[in-house]
Write a protein that holds these residues in place. Structure first.
Motif, short mmCIF file in Angstrom:
data_model
loop_
_atom_site.label_atom_id
_atom_site.label_comp_id
_atom_site.label_asym_id
_atom_site.label_seq_id
_atom_site.Cartn_x
_atom_site.Cartn_y
_atom_site.Cartn_z
N ALA A 194 -5.40 14.28 7.04
CA ALA A 194 -4.80 13.68 8.19
C ALA A 194 -5.73 12.77 8.89
O ALA A 194 -5.45 12.29 9.92
N VAL A 195 -6.86 12.55 8.38
CA VAL A 195 -7.76 11.64 9.03
C VAL A 195 -7.37 10.26 8.71
O VAL A 195 -6.37 9.94 8.27
N PHE A 196 -8.19 9.40 8.76
CA PHE A 196 -7.97 8.01 8.66
C PHE A 196 -7.90 7.48 7.28
O PHE A 196 -8.54 6.54 7.03
N ALA A 197 -7.35 8.04 6.35
CA ALA A 197 -7.43 7.49 5.04
C ALA A 197 -6.09 7.04 4.64
O ALA A 197 -5.16 7.65 4.95
N THR A 198 -5.97 6.00 3.91
CA THR A 198 -4.67 5.67 3.41
C THR A 198 -4.82 5.18 2.02
O THR A 198 -5.84 4.73 1.62
N SER A 199 -3.80 5.21 1.32
CA SER A 199 -3.82 4.80 -0.04
C SER A 199 -3.81 3.32 -0.05
O SER A 199 -4.36 2.71 0.53
N PHE A 200 -3.14 2.55 -0.60
CA PHE A 200 -3.44 1.15 -0.67
C PHE A 200 -2.26 0.31 -0.31
O PHE A 200 -1.57 0.56 0.52
N LEU A 201 -1.97 -0.69 -0.90
CA LEU A 201 -0.81 -1.52 -0.66
C LEU A 201 -0.95 -2.44 0.50
O LEU A 201 -0.16 -2.39 1.43
N PRO A 202 -1.89 -3.34 0.51
CA PRO A 202 -1.94 -4.35 1.54
C PRO A 202 -0.67 -5.16 1.47
O PRO A 202 -0.21 -5.46 0.40
N ARG A 203 -0.16 -5.52 2.61
CA ARG A 203 1.09 -6.25 2.68
C ARG A 203 2.13 -5.51 1.86
O ARG A 203 2.63 -5.98 0.86
N CYS A 204 2.42 -4.36 2.32
CA CYS A 204 3.20 -3.34 1.64
C CYS A 204 4.43 -3.85 0.92
O CYS A 204 5.05 -4.80 1.31
N LEU A 205 4.78 -3.12 -0.14
CA LEU A 205 5.92 -3.48 -0.94
C LEU A 205 7.07 -2.55 -0.62
O LEU A 205 7.02 -1.38 -0.94
N GLY A 233 4.67 7.91 -8.05
CA GLY A 233 3.69 8.27 -7.03
C GLY A 233 2.47 7.36 -7.09
O GLY A 233 1.94 6.93 -6.06
N ILE A 234 2.03 7.04 -8.32
CA ILE A 234 0.91 6.11 -8.50
C ILE A 234 1.29 4.73 -7.97
O ILE A 234 0.52 4.07 -7.26
N LEU A 235 2.48 4.26 -8.29
CA LEU A 235 2.89 2.92 -7.85
C LEU A 235 3.00 2.85 -6.32
O LEU A 235 2.56 1.87 -5.70
N PHE A 236 3.62 3.85 -5.72
CA PHE A 236 3.78 3.82 -4.26
C PHE A 236 2.44 3.75 -3.56
O PHE A 236 2.30 3.10 -2.52
N SER A 237 1.43 4.41 -4.11
CA SER A 237 0.15 4.50 -3.42
C SER A 237 -0.86 3.44 -3.85
O SER A 237 -1.88 3.26 -3.18
N ARG A 238 -0.59 2.72 -4.95
CA ARG A 238 -1.62 1.83 -5.48
C ARG A 238 -1.16 0.41 -5.81
O ARG A 238 -1.99 -0.47 -5.97
N LEU A 239 0.11 0.19 -5.94
CA LEU A 239 0.60 -1.13 -6.32
C LEU A 239 0.38 -2.12 -5.19
O LEU A 239 0.63 -1.80 -4.02
#
Length: 494
Positions: free
Chosen positions: A7-18, A232-238
């Motif tokens: 719950a800390v400040f981490a997020t997976s990726f996706l700049p300019r989210c899809l 799950g991989i795509l949502f967090s990394r694409l």
């Protein structure tokens, strides 16, 4: 990508989210992508499900180091960062040298990026999917499964081996867990919709393609469990790369970067260096973790795709949806509903609240809800202002309705607050005691994530409640003063 802490400040990726499309868009081929509770969801498989036979534990450094070596051998230039275990995220990229603000980093060549155009290890499988014109998202999901099943024979084996065996995602929450822990949050509905979309996508591919080519798509490999993993991989990394005409891609190495809301930099293709880069918007010292932005997402959206909730008060983009609806007892119910439907709205309708306020569209919708019969000629105007077609952000003003409108929003807000309070104060019992330590840890983790999310969402609702009460108090005290003055004049003239 992000191997976030919880719950800390981490997020997976996706700049300019899809934004993820619905199942109907998928099937039609019109797809358009996109606190720290230090615990790994790799020990948190839904009851009865099988773990995929590839990938690694989320905190594994051995697989990450192997990935780094393979990338270097395959053309990744020397880096100023290395993969290490970090506080914000299980693994992350840490500066090896001084990094200046405005410096370009990464330079991942396109040959080391996975896109819909990537060459398939099993050419026949790719040819079949392209013959059916499968859109990018399900195509890439199937591509990951295909390459993973080839193991050492796949060019991407090192990359897939470094991916989490179980991605952080609400896709991995069971329906019972969603109903229990997210009972107060709209993210429950969003999660159910997403699971339904992924399930529908898999069933569509199974019916239209896989069942007709059982040798190429054996059910032992292409099944619901493996599709939950790949999506799950795509949502967090694409990521979407603006300078490559918005092409979506998986970018090995770059997807080890974790997220911070204090930065705004994102990945893109750099034509001059012919690589995927990002430009730092702050300086880093050796040993500091380097961050990137995955887009302006609420805590709920971060939990939905990435399985974590930022620490309370640290996400300036946090929001919570407020549900507004018409009353069926309203004499103008049919007319109001028709006006809403004309502009693509419904009853109920959700609007995002932020700590800084609420959208003009919500106020317009509320005006429509409380408007009396003599305002029927204005319904279309209100509905238009409440819809996405409100391009110019037109702010309606109906002074005679304002107090009633604000009271209606306040009532809706307080109704929502009560649901959160019931969950947070009453607590939610865990499942019956189990001797399975993994499952016990999982339940504790999910409950804490849900409590962190609900606390952050309720905080916004409390702030909205305070603002509304204050405005209503000021309006009513002003009316009282005006009435007192008016009565004084009446006495004077008597």
């Amino acid at each position: 990508m992000v191997e976030v802490s919880r719950a800390v400040f981490a997020t997976s990726f996706l700049p300019r989210c899809l934004p993820y499309p619905s199942y109907h868009q998928l099937a039609a081929g019109s797809l358009r992508p996109r606190t720290a509770i230090r615990c790994s969801l790799s020990a948190a498989a839904p009851s009865g499900s099988r773990e995929v036979p590839w990938g690694c534990e989320i905190e594994s450094l051995e697989s990450a180091v192997g990935l780094q070596q393979w990338l270097s051998d395959s053309g990744l230039p020397p880096q100023k960062m290395s993969i290490q275990r970090v506080d914000v995220g299980e693994r992350g990229l840490v500066a090896l040298k001084n990094i200046r603000k405005g410096e370009k980093l990464l330079f991942v060549p396109p040959s080391l990026v996975i896109t819909a155009d990537s060459e398939w290890g099993c050419k026949e499988t790719g040819d079949v999917l392209r013959r059916y014109s499968v859109p990018d998202w399900p195509l890439l999901a199937t591509y990951l499964i295909s390459e993973a099943s080839l193991m050492n024979s796949s060019r991407w084996n090192r990359y897939i081996s470094a991916l989490p065996r179980q991605p952080y995602s609400l896709l991995y929450w069971t329906r019972s867990e969603l109903d229990t822990y997210l009972v107060a949050s709209y993210m429950r509905e969003r999660a159910i919709e997403r699971i339904t979309d992924v399930t529908g996508t898999y069933n569509d591919l199974r019916a239209r393609i896989f069942s007709k080519h059982p040798t190429l798509f054996p059910v032992e490999v292409y099944n619901m469990e493996t599709f939950l993993w790949s999506f799950g991989i795509l949502f967090s990394r694409l990521v979407r790369l603006p300078s490559m005409d918005g092409k979506v891609a998986l970018v090995p190495w770059a997807d080890m970067l974790n997220h911070s809301s204090e930065v705004e930099t994102f990945l893109d293709y750099d034509k001059s260096s012919q690589g995927i880069v990002f430009t730092t918007d702050k300086a880093y010292q050796p040993g500091e973790q380097v961050f990137i932005s995955y887009g302006k997402k609420s805590n709920g959206e971060l939990l939905l795709s990435y399985g974590f909730v930022p620490k309370e008060g640290t996400n300036p983009n946090d929001s919570v949806d407020l549900l507004l609806s018409l009353k069926k007892s309203d004499k103008c119910y049919k007319e109001k509903l028709l006006a809403l439907q004309k502009y693509g709205l419904s009853s109920p309708q959700r609007f995002p609240l932020q700590i800084t306020g609420w959208p003009l569209e919500m106020m317009a919708y509320a005006y429509l809800v409380v408007s009396p019969p003599d305002m029927i000629p204005k319904l279309n105007e209100m509905a238009a202002a409440a819809s996405d077609s409100n391009k110019f952000k037109t702010e309606l003003k109906y002074p005679d309705l304002e107090e009633q409108t604000l009271q209606f929003i306040l009532d809706s807000c307080e109704s929502s607050i009560s649901k959160y309070s019931k969950f947070l104060e009453g607590g939610t019992p865990l499942d019956p005691i189990t001797t399975n330590m993994k499952q016990a840890n999982r339940k504790l983790l999910l409950k804490q994530l849900a409590m962190d999310l609900c606390t952050s969402e309720q905080r916004i609702l409390f702030r909205t409640q305070y603002i509304l009460r204050r405005r209503l108090r000021d309006m009513r005290s002003g009316e009282l003063r005006a009435l007192t003055i008016l009565n004084g004049f009446r006495k004077l003239f008597k």
